[in-house]
Motif scaffolding. Structure first.
Motif, short mmCIF file in Angstrom:
data_model
loop_
_atom_site.label_atom_id
_atom_site.label_comp_id
_atom_site.label_asym_id
_atom_site.label_seq_id
_atom_site.Cartn_x
_atom_site.Cartn_y
_atom_site.Cartn_z
N PHE A 195 0.81 -1.33 0.08
CA PHE A 195 0.09 0.17 -0.09
C PHE A 195 0.77 1.29 -0.04
O PHE A 195 0.49 2.40 -0.51
N ALA A 196 1.97 1.34 0.62
CA ALA A 196 2.85 2.53 0.57
C ALA A 196 3.29 2.61 -1.00
O ALA A 196 3.53 3.76 -1.42
N VAL A 197 3.56 1.58 -1.59
CA VAL A 197 4.13 1.51 -3.12
C VAL A 197 3.11 2.28 -3.92
O VAL A 197 3.24 3.06 -4.91
N LEU A 198 1.74 1.91 -3.72
CA LEU A 198 0.36 2.21 -4.28
C LEU A 198 0.51 3.67 -4.07
O LEU A 198 -0.07 4.64 -4.96
N GLY A 199 0.68 4.33 -2.89
CA GLY A 199 0.68 5.64 -2.34
C GLY A 199 1.67 6.64 -3.23
O GLY A 199 1.54 7.34 -3.68
N LEU A 200 2.72 5.67 -3.48
CA LEU A 200 3.95 6.48 -4.23
C LEU A 200 3.38 6.85 -5.57
O LEU A 200 3.75 7.76 -6.12
N LEU A 201 3.07 5.64 -6.17
CA LEU A 201 2.45 5.69 -7.43
C LEU A 201 1.56 6.91 -7.90
O LEU A 201 1.36 7.67 -8.66
N ALA A 202 0.67 6.98 -6.95
CA ALA A 202 -0.42 7.88 -6.86
C ALA A 202 0.06 9.47 -6.81
O ALA A 202 -0.26 10.19 -7.48
N SER A 203 1.25 9.39 -5.84
CA SER A 203 1.83 10.84 -5.82
C SER A 203 2.55 11.33 -6.97
O SER A 203 2.80 12.49 -7.07
N TYR A 204 3.18 10.48 -7.85
CA TYR A 204 3.70 10.87 -9.04
C TYR A 204 2.74 11.48 -10.09
O TYR A 204 3.27 12.15 -11.18
N ARG A 205 1.64 11.35 -9.77
CA ARG A 205 0.58 12.03 -10.52
C ARG A 205 0.14 13.50 -9.91
O ARG A 205 -0.47 14.42 -10.77
N ILE A 206 0.68 13.87 -8.76
CA ILE A 206 0.30 15.27 -8.44
C ILE A 206 0.91 16.19 -9.17
O ILE A 206 2.10 16.32 -9.15
#
Length: 637
Positions: A195-206
């Motif tokens: 889930f930490a990796v999923l959060g990181l992937l989402a953050s690259y679209r900010i």
């Protein structure tokens, strides 16, 4: 000056933000962070509660209190520093740094899970608290940079809903997964990293979000910086008291939520599923209340919802005490479904849901108000200061609860005491900042007695000075305009209205400017012009009724020359407005029978406030403004 084009007036649901890059990646990043935090913490607490002997020689009660304390401690130690970092650096990069750190922390935790090392897990708890401390100021200062002012309430509502749903799901999954025989701990270890990796992937679209203060020199002394931040925030009375109101909510929540496990077991005679039920309905209530804020606020920052939320927190907190007295506890421990079959159980569940709903009404407008009224270059540091206050209030809540329970109070009596304390604190805060109470009264008027449609509200400028002019139909004109405006307004009112018991208090509280005719009180007239000029110089909105008196026929009276004198002294734009539908109101000067007027329009009568195109100072003659207001009003009186 802000003007609204026809396209800009199309109102979309707050859920539409989830389809936009400026909001959706940020939303999912913070949602996954809240979920993962609570998945990890809950799994650890459950393991140490039910299998303490294989992990440590410390008592379960000691460890389960130590873990939340270690998570909160970084908020006190590092919030001041994290606020400065959030001001100095570009936010999307900062979020990605935080998410990379989360992966590393969850990797350490996974090693602790698999090697059965409690102290690695405890270290991870403290590190996750530090991670959340750094993310908090970014989280709430990001939104004002990416969202329009009219989207702030909806955006905050979505974030609060996402946060509490993430917390809820994290706690439920943490509880369920870790207790699974054999695979529980490996699944939690892998899941938290995943889930930490999923959060990181989402953050690259900010999207890129510039630093408000890139030249800021960071003060690495957290205690000195904390004091400096709080002193700075205290200079803005409304913002500082909103911060205290926010922290009070965390005090209230900590007092109530901390009792749920024992309350479920001892008073409701339930097993762990009953505790999960209470937590679930509370979180769903918070989420629902947060989402409803945009609907109830009319797409503006409506601080009138804060007193409304406070009233609900007290009323349903008090009723939770009485509902607990009426609950028919079973003889033996029951699960959630069996508990709901007991007489009186649904009233308890309803009270918990409504505490959550009104908590949403209370907290979302406060966040939006802080974001709107705070200096943008100091917002992250203000949020960091508020996080410190939140942590201190939560610690204080634990101390007060221990003290009261130690004095012999039962948990239902503690609920009652908390609800009463909430009422006392609310009265105190609203007496210090009466704008909250005034907006509540105005909001109540247009959501109960009347149904008001505002046409082109975007023509009222979001910032800067302007004079609003409007036709004068009834004694509630100013209250309707106040409720429709996204900003505070200084009304210019006949001095005699200040002698009226209720309306006088409302307008004095709202810093209305009294005015009198020259032949009646020339000194007061001149003072009024001076006060108006000062308010406009300070960038405020001033509203006058140029007719100088209420209409007695329903028609618009001749505009007097006072507006020309105001514009002569202060070269600011003038915004014509027209009230529709108030003629014949009980508080108008219609000559019709007073009883007929009282019932003619019925409950929820329709009104409208039409806002015109701003008129430049050189063109703002009384005659031109009267024509504009007459055209805006049309035939609907």
């Amino acid at each position: 000056m802000s003007q609204t084009t026809p396209a800009a007036t199309q109102h979309t649901s707050q859920f539409a933000l989830l389809g936009q890059r400026r909001f959706a990646p940020f939303f999912w990043t913070q949602f996954l962070g809240a979920f993962n935090d609570n998945l990890f913490k809950t799994a650890l607490i459950v393991v140490l509660t039910f299998d303490a002997a294989s992990w440590t020689t410390l008592s379960p009660s000691m460890v389960t209190n130590l873990i939340p304390g270690l998570f909160i401690l970084p908020y006190v130690l590092f919030s001041a520093t994290s606020g400065q970092i959030a001001e100095k650096f570009e936010k999307s990069r900062l979020v990605r740094f935080v998410k990379w750190a989360e992966i590393a922390i969850m990797g350490v935790a996974a090693l602790g899970w698999m090697t059965h090392s409690l102290w690695l897990l405890v270290l991870a708890v403290f590190a996750m608290g530090t991670h959340s401390t750094l993310f908090g100021p970014v989280k709430y200062s990001y939104m004002p940079q990416q969202l329009k002012p009219e989207e702030l309430t909806g955006g905050n509502g979505m974030v609060e809903m996402g946060t509490f749903v993430g917390i809820l799901l994290g706690q439920v999954f943490g509880d369920v997964l870790v207790m699974h025989a054999g695979l529980g701990i490996p699944v939690v270890a892998a899941g938290t990293v995943g889930f930490a990796v999923l959060g990181l992937l989402a953050s690259y679209r900010i999207p890129v979000t510039p630093a408000p203060a890139p030249d800021l020199r960071i003060n690495w002394n957290p205690f000195a910086e904390t004091v400096r931040n709080l002193k700075y925030s205290a200079g803005n009375r409304t913002v500082f008291l909103s911060m205290l109101g926010n922290s009070w909510f965390w005090f209230y929540g900590a007092m109530v939520l901390a009792q749920f496990p024992v309350y479920a077991m001892t008073y409701l005679k339930g097993d762990h599923s009953v505790f999960v039920l209470l937590l679930t309905v509370f979180s769903l209530g918070i989420g629902a209340g947060s989402l409803l804020c945009e609907k109830l606020s009319g797409r503006k920052v409506e601080i009138g919802l804060v007193p409304f939320g406070s009233i609900g927190l007290s009323l349903f907190g008090i009723d939770l005490y009485f509902a607990s007295q009426g609950y028919a506890a079973p003889a033996a421990s029951v699960d959630a479904m069996a508990m709901l079959a007991q007489p009186g159980s649904w009233r308890i569940v309803f009270d918990v849901v409504m505490i959550g709903v009104f908590g949403g009404f209370f907290i979302v407008p406060l966040f939006a108000l802080i974001q709107l009224r705070c200096d943008p270059k100091h917002l992250s540091r203000t949020i960091a200061g508020m996080n410190i206050l939140n942590a201190l209030f939560m610690v204080a809540a634990a101390g007060v609860a221990i003290l009261l329970l130690g004095q012999g109070l039962t948990i239902p009596e503690l609920f009652l005491a908390t609800a009463i304390m909430n009422g006392i604190v609310a009265v105190y805060i609203f007496s210090l900042v009466p704008e909250f109470l005034m907006r509540f009264l105005a909001w109540l008027l247009i959501h109960t007695v009347h149904k008001v449609k505002v046409i082109e509200p975007g023509r009222i400028p979001e910032e800067g000075a302007a004079v609003l002019v409007c036709n004068h139909v009834s004694y509630v004109d100013a209250v309707v305009i106040m409720a429709a405006s996204p900003r505070p307004i200084r009304f210019v009112m006949d001095h005699r209205i200040f002698k009226t018991p209720i309306l006088g208090w409302i307008f004095r509280t709202g810093k209305a400017i009294p005015i009198a005719p020259a032949k009646e009180d020339p000194w007061l007239l001149e003072k009024s012009y001076v006060d108006i000029a000062r308010a406009l110089h300070e960038g405020e909105l001033v509203c006058i009724f140029p007719e100088g008196r209420l209409t007695t026929t329903g028609e618009i009276n001749e505009f007097k020359g006072g507006i020309a004198k105001i514009i002569e002294r202060s070269q600011v734009p003038v915004i014509p407005m027209a009230l529709r539908g108030l003629w014949g109101h009980l508080l108008s000067r219609s000559q019709d029978n007073v009883f007929e007027r009282a019932f003619r329009k019925g409950l929820r009568s329709r009104l409208a406030l039409a806002v015109g195109v701003p008129v430049e100072p050189h063109a703002a003659t009384p005659e031109r403004l009267q024509e504009e207001v007459l055209a805006l009003r049309g035939d609907w009186k």
